[in-house]
Design an enzyme around this catalytic site. Sequence first.
Site, PDB file in Angstrom:
ATOM      1  CB  SER A 686     -15.941  60.553  -5.601  1.00 46.84           C
ATOM      2  OG  SER A 686     -14.733  61.206  -5.272  1.00 46.84           O
ATOM      3  CE  LYS A 729     -12.998  59.001  -2.374  1.00 42.16           C
ATOM      4  NZ  LYS A 729     -14.108  58.953  -3.342  1.00 42.16           N
TER       5      LYS A 729
END
Length: 812
Positions: A686, A729
Site C-alpha cells: 500500500s 490507518k
Amino acid sequence: MALEEERKPLEQQGTYPLLPLRGLLVYPSMVLHFDVGRPKSVKALEQAMVDDHLIVLASQEDGQVDEPQKDDLYQVGTLARVKQMMKLPNGTIRVLVEGLSRAQIIDFVEDEELFRVNVTLHEDEDDLSPTAEMQAAMRSVAQQFEQYVKLSRKLDQETYAAVVDIDHPGRFADMVASHLPLKIREKQDILEAFDVQHRLERLLQILSDEREVLELERQIHQRVRKQMEKTQKEYYLREQMKAIQRELGDKEGRSSEVEELRAKLDEKQLPPEVHEKVEKEISRLERIPSASAEGTVVRTYIDWLLALPWTERADSVVDLARAERVLNEEHYGLEKIKDRILEFIAVQKLVNKQSGPIICLAGPPGVGKTSLARSIATSLKRPFVRVSLGGVRDDAEIRGHRRTYIGAMPGRILQGMKQAEVKNPVFLLDEIDKMASDFRGDPAAAMLEMLDPEQNSTFSDHYVEIPFDLSDVMFITTANNLYQIPGPLRDRMEVIQLAGYTEDEKLHIAKLHLLPKQREAHALKGDKLRVSDDILLELIRHYTREAGVRQLNRLIATICRKCARIIAAGEQKRITVTIAMVHDFLGPRKFEYGRAQEQDEVGVVAGLAWTEMGGDLLTVEVSVVPGNGKVKLTGQLGDVMKESAQTALSYIRSRATQLHIPANFHEKVDIHVHVPEGAIPKDGPSAGITMATAIASALTNRPVRHDVAMTGEVTLRGRVLPIGGLKEKSLAAHRAGIRTIIIPQGNEKDLSDIPEVVREQVQFKPVSHMDAVLDIALGNEATLDERHPLHTEAWFADLFTEDKYSGEGTHQ
C-alpha cells in the site's frame, strides 16, 4: 594302550586338512561331537576320511564370520582323529572327533576347495614323572576345582572324580579346562600353553576368579530369596489384614478406596458407555496390589473420568437486555462489535442451541478482545474458561497424551472443561494465531475437529479415549494477525475486527474504567487522588501511541504508585496531579501530538501502514543527486515495497513531459528512496502512491502538503488500487493530526466502518488515478509558483552546472 598305539605313527610335522570351529574348542584327549555344514568344512572332513582320518581343528577369533580366512583363525589348534561321521536329513554332517595333540599352524597350503595347513605338533611328555612343583600345582587345581563343583551345581561328583583321577599333568589340566564355562579366548590361552607348569598356573588363576564369581552369585541368590520370602510374608499378612478389616468393618486399604470410587460413580449421572468404562477400570483397580505402580495410573484415569462434566450444565439465561447492559458497562465504544455479539446471542436464544460459526475477535493488543469474551460469559451467566495457545507446537497439548506415556494427561481442552465443571461454558482460545507446527505435529489440525459444529459432538482425546461432547460449548477465539491462521481453520470462524480506539474513546475508557480500577488497586479512593481530563489527554497524546489502551493503563498505574508513596510517607494527604508532576513521574514527552510534519517539504510524504499493533504513520523520503541513473532503496524494505518503488519510478518517467521533467532525467541523477527507522523491517502493498508522490516532488522541486497522508498501490499506467486496513490507518492518521487522507476509489465503501468522530475531523479524498494524487498532494501549481518556482528545466540545468558541483565535473 589303544590311544598310545594311535599316537605312535604321528609325525612331528605334517600337512592336514583344517576345519574352522565357531564358538567351540577341542582339547587333546577330549572326545566331542558337533555338526558341520559349511562347504569348505565338509570338504575338509571328506579329505580327512580319504587320508588317515586326521584333521586340524582351529577356532575362529570371531564366531560371526561365515567365510573365515586364514587371518580369522587362531594359530594354535588341535590335531584330532575323526571317529565317526553321520549325515543328517537337513544336509549337515554330525561328526565325532577325539583330540590327539596340540598343533601349531606354520602356513596355509593354497587350495580353493578346503583349508590345508602345515603344522608342528606339541605333545605332552608321558614318560617323565611330575616334578614336586608340578604336583603341588595339580593339588591346588584339584582343590579349586572341587570348590567350583560345589558352588556351580552344574557338575556332578562323578565328573569331578573322573577328572581328579587323571595322573598326567597336561591331560589333567586340559580336562579341567574343558569343564569350565570359559570364553573362547580364555580356552585358547590354555591351549596355547605348551608348557604344562604354565598351563596349570594359568588354570589355577582362572579357577580362583570363577570361584569368586560363583560366591558372589550365591550371596546375591540368597538375598533375592530372602526378599522373595519377605514379600510373600507381607502378602500373606496383608491378606490376613484385609480379612480382619472386613470382619471388623474398617474402611482402610484398597477396598475402601474402591468403595469410595463406586460411591462417586453412583452419584454422577454418566452416559452408559462412560459408566461402563469407569466400572471396568474400578474392577481392574480392585485386582491390582496396592504396592503396584500401575494402581496409581489407573486411579488417576478414573479420577479424570469422574471429574469431567459429561452431563452437568450451567443454568444459562439468554437475556438480550442484560447482555447489552453488561457489554455497555464494561466496554466503551465498539458499537458495531457489540451489535454483532448481541446478534450472535439472539440467535442462540431462538434456536436454544450452540450453532453457527465460531467468533474470532481479531485486532491489535490492548483493544479489549479478552475482556469482551469475559463479558459475554457474564451476560450469559456461564463459567468462563481461558486457554492461551501461544507457543503451542505439539498436537498432544490439544488432544492429550496416550496413557502409555509416563506422566500422561488430557489435553488443554478437557483440562479447561474440568475447570469449568459444566459442559456449556464460554471457552476462550486466546492467541490462536500464535500456534505453530513442527515434527511433533500440527496443533491447528487438531483444532479443526474441535471448532467444527458438525464434528465436535464426538471430540476425541487420546488420554480419555471416550468421545466427549463439545457441541454445547461457546468457543470464542482471539488473534492479532489473521494471516498467520491456517486457511481451513480460519474458514470455521467468523472474524470480528477490532481496529482500535479514537482519542475521545480512550479518554472515556480511562475515566470510566482504567482510573477507577487503579485507584482501588492502590487504595486511593475518594478525593485522595484527582486526575483531570487534561492530564489524561496529556498521557494519551504525548506518552502513548497505540491502538489499544494497555500502555495507557500502565502509565496510570505508575502515577498511582508514585502518589501512593507520597501519601504513605505522610508528605501529603490529597494529591491533584498536574502537568509538571506527570513530567516528573514519567519523564519528558515521548511523542509530539498532531505534528506529522511541521511544514511542507520537498520529497517528504506521509504514508499510512498497517501493523499488528494497529495503524501507523510511515514517512517516505526521496533525495535527488547528480549521478548516472542509480536507484537506491534503504530502510529495511521488503520485496513488495521494493517493487512498488520501481513501479512508481517507471510511472514518473512515463509522465515526465506533464511534470516538466527532462525525458532523460534518469540518466543524469541518482534517486535515493528512504523510509526512516531503518532497523525496523517494512513491507506491504500500500505504499505505491506514497513513493510515486515523493519521487515526483523531489524531481520537480515541488513541496508536498504536510497535512496530507495517503495509502494505495499504483500500477504502471497510474491506476490506484484498493488496499486493506483502512480503519486502522485512518485512526493512526487521526492520532497524528492529519486532516486529509488520500485513499483509493475502491476503498470508498469502507468509510462506513470508520468512527464518526474521525469522519467529522478528517477529509477523505478517494482517487482512481495517480494524476489526482499529485494534484492534491503537490497543490495548485499556479499558487505554489509564488513561493516555490517550478521552472523545472531551469532547475535541472542549475542542478548540473559545474559551478554548483565543483570538483565533480559537469553531468551531460
